[in-house]
Design an enzyme around this catalytic site. Sequence first.
Site, mmCIF file in Angstrom:
data_model
loop_
_atom_site.group_PDB
_atom_site.id
_atom_site.type_symbol
_atom_site.label_atom_id
_atom_site.label_comp_id
_atom_site.label_asym_id
_atom_site.label_seq_id
_atom_site.Cartn_x
_atom_site.Cartn_y
_atom_site.Cartn_z
ATOM 1 C CG ASP A 34 11.202 -5.032 -1.420
ATOM 2 O OD1 ASP A 34 11.536 -5.890 -0.579
ATOM 3 O OD2 ASP A 34 11.583 -5.044 -2.600
ATOM 4 C CB THR A 35 7.810 -0.126 -0.364
ATOM 5 O OG1 THR A 35 6.774 -0.593 -1.243
ATOM 6 C CG2 THR A 35 9.154 -0.240 -1.038
ATOM 7 N NE ARG A 36 1.230 -4.840 2.074
ATOM 8 C CZ ARG A 36 0.277 -4.741 1.176
ATOM 9 N NH1 ARG A 36 -0.621 -3.785 1.283
ATOM 10 N NH2 ARG A 36 0.215 -5.567 0.163
ATOM 11 N N GLY A 65 -2.641 -14.935 -5.462
ATOM 12 C CA GLY A 65 -2.654 -16.213 -6.138
ATOM 13 C C GLY A 65 -1.836 -16.175 -7.392
ATOM 14 C CD GLU A 97 -0.452 -4.533 -9.183
ATOM 15 O OE1 GLU A 97 0.444 -3.711 -8.883
ATOM 16 O OE2 GLU A 97 -1.256 -4.965 -8.355
#
Length: 1088
Positions: free
Chosen positions: A37-39, A67, A101
């Site tokens: 989406d945003t990298r 993974g 995360e």
Amino acid sequence: MVPPSTQRASSSVAPSSSTSPRPRWIHDVFLNFHGKDTRKSFTDHLYTALETKGIIAFKDDEKLERGKYISQELLKAIRESMYAIPIISKNYASSRWCLTELAQIVECMRETGLTVLPVFYHVDPSEVRNQTGAFAEAFARHEEDPNIDMEKMQTWRVALKEVGNISGWHFHLRYESSIVQEITKRILQGFSHNFSTLFKDLVGIESRVEEMMNILGIGLEDVRFIGIHGMAGVGKTTLAEVIYDRISYQFEASCFIACIREETRNRGLVSLQKQLLSKIFMERDLNIWDDRQGLNMIRNRLCYKKVFLVLDDVDKEEHLTTLAGSHDWFGPGSRIILTSRDIHLLKRHGVNDIYKVNELNNDEALQLFSLAAFKKPHPEENYVDLCKGFVKYAQGLPLALKVFGSSLFGRGTNAWKGAWDQLKANPNKGILDILQVGFDGLEDLQKKLFLDIACFFNGEVLDNILMDILESFGYYPYLNIDILVEKCLITISSKRLRMHDLLQKMGQEIIYDESPEEPGRRSRLWHYKDVLHVLKNNTGTDVIEGIVLNLPNQNEEQFSARAFSKMKKLRILKIRNTSFVNMSFSNLCDKLLNQHWHNDDPLRFIPTHGLRVLEWFEYPSKSLSNSFEADKLIELRFPCSHIKQLWKGISSFGSLKRFDLSGSQNLLEIPDFTGVPSLETLDLEGCTSLSKVHKSIGVLKRLRRLNLHACKRLKSFPNEISLESLEHFYLSDCSRFEKFPNIVGNMTSLRLLYLDGTAIKELPPSFKSLCNLSILSLHNCRKLSIFPSVICSLSSLKILDVSDCVALGGIQDMNGEGFLEQLYKGGTAIKFTKFFAVPEFGSNDAFSTQEMFVTNDDSIGALYVGFDDKVYYIRSLNHEECNLQTKGYDVENNCFNPKVTYSSYLGAEIPEWFNMRSFGSHVTLQIHQNLDNNSKWEGYVHFTIYEVDEVENSDPRIFKGSHPDQGQFVEFVYHFETSEGPLKEPLVLRGPKDHPSAGPFGFGVYIPAKWFLEQSNNLDRWCYIGASVKTSSSNVKVKECGVRLLSQHPHFELHNTDIPYIGLKLEIRNHLCCCLEMCSHNVVPIRI
């Protein structure tokens, strides 16, 4: 403070008062995002912006294999970060990795006080909170996955809900760059707040900071020089650092130059002038040939900037006259702090005030010593009397107290008594004895490392190569440098190893004590008299490990080179003989080499098997013999050498990482570098005779920096290059260089490429493979007649310079995927149709289309009505260019609401509508509490009459726009003060300078009360508002000002008046009234 968007009131969550201690921060920011989406868009832009500001951001590698289980390293990185920025996009919840995360981020937010700054990237925060829409679909898929248990899924839901409730940044109809800038500013302001916490153990600092702040007078428009005076080690630099960290963000530019006395001795004043200008203007390559030229550059370029400058440890008048000569060098509101042990020097320079830093009193000294010795503000019961003895001996000197206390931490009373006895045994050595107590507590390896820094590496950049050098000595620097920092024996500042004067003298005194009578039996030699003694008398021994020879101006000396032959353990040899630059080559050889070297290879007597660092300024030989073998050599510097040819065939330097031949004007060619596989930096700048580069240079796999600047005879490079590690490549001013090599293999590491002033005519098709290139300079490439289309394929390109490419012209459509942030195209006829379109407003269908001109950064800019009745929306890219873009404006749905609006017209006086008028640039408006039957005022209108002196026709500080006529603008800087004190930030707006008539001109500004609320929350208590208007150019004069408060929406008071729209067409007036009527959100004033 960060301006709120329509969806937020603030941008962070304050940690709970019961949070556990925060771990040591390794990263400033952790970026949590969905890669697809945003990298390559927002995340990359944000990461680059943070990096530019010196903010350390953690972003996982794009190639990192994803993974089923998240890497523990990533979870560790979250715990070691100060801020976390989750960038929540449409597909975010589909990633288990992102959600895991996020759960960790929320956990750290609760437990360690991690600050969370969420970004809602084209998603509504309510969808995130409630897990609706795309988030509901993603969780439905997760529920079908048998590998995901419900408990984990519940933690994800809770994390999303909690983050969705945090006020953050919402992308609703906003530009990415504006949000990037707001986030960056928010973090920088957070740093300023956190610095206050980091400095909490500085005993007595708050009272001293408060006294200094009263002297500084932050917010006033005058320029002030403030001196900080006191003895060495008393805390002058520390006080300046605390103030700098707390208030530097309030200035347009800031710079802290530390250790000027030492840096001047080591690098010269010109180097410090370059450092100052580079820090303020973010320019890497500055050509300053002498301190007079540097003086003029500083004075001319800073005179319109509000600057905060700290010059630390000045002890000569030339330090001040070349770096901060007088008050008129700097713009209004600037503050310059000077620290010095010489109060007379400060008075001679005409400082406004001097703050004397006194020693700590007994109570403060005992508290500081106890914090160092016991990690608490008072001594333990059995140590009280011992503490008092040490405190009395230190006589209130903070440096001695801290170093001495740290050396005794965790030790028993017997050790304390022993340390006290040792100190008493050498009473005449004073502070040096105190400092040596800290040294004596080190392990043997740490002592050797400390002594090397004291003698050879103090002030050196702590880069990977220096770490490799220290590692080769067996010092384990990644561990032991940390220990030296923790023991307050060294510091790391601006990525340089630093050591206080007294600590360095203490270390050198230890070396002196190895053999007080005979320097040849000491391990390290740095004083030229000691070195000359050894070389002249041939008293060198195998004890000597390092030599620095830096000869001052004096009579010629003769010595034997054979003295080197006995130094079997020599690791470091640096010969810096700058005083002989103007001597002939033969005299230089006679002086340095004497008859024993016979103009032959001067290295033949030097043992090289253990040599790691070899530096020889103006190395006199014409070549390097093939017999010269130094397999362990890591750094080889021969600046300004007389070498014509390095070696023949292949010479082996298997460990060499840095090779500097800069300024070697006799060098003809670069030989085969196959035997130098580890090379990381090759500096050939100024090798003006160099015409040939061996093809092996093009395949050095570890080369990161290649500098061929000003190699004026270099015509070509190897036809093909595959430098997979190369990051910086300089070919500027290679005036005969005609063809850029073909790129084969992977060169995606290259980020900076300078081709200024070359003779290239085109770029090869393979150039488009440089996908990570961010800076490309083609300045003054006069043979470049066609714009290289491959540039459009450089998706990461941020800065492009094609200025003075006089043959370039035509219209160029930039269709690249990247976002060009800075474009320099002066001196060309080229036009760009995509990124630099010029919108107009006021056409016949204005009422039906209703276009609004919006900026890419809504924290910078405002609406301007030009003298030609066209509406422009201005955004500054680099204070030299502006970016004008259009976007549809839906009146019914009220999509955009400008916060600050201003306009310009031709007029000679302040209209009577303004109830307070004043000649000059300052006006004060009294506020009456019973205004309009106690209703609160909702806006403030300021009108300025100004004139432009046509004598000055070119001022680099005037804002140049992308107007078709290349119009110029002048900045108006508004400083406000109230009965509650000055406002924190000024308002900066731009008005036209190139009117078709001589003027005078009127410039009107409407500012809603909400803007003032962002500066202060005490509007109800204000008794007056004072405003001072300054301009960015000396030929623009403010003649008169008028102000008025508005008690209702401005549309109702302004729509039927002539203010401030006199002379504008009806559709423009209606458009602006529409804008004014809905002025509540989105656009905020420029801030500096």
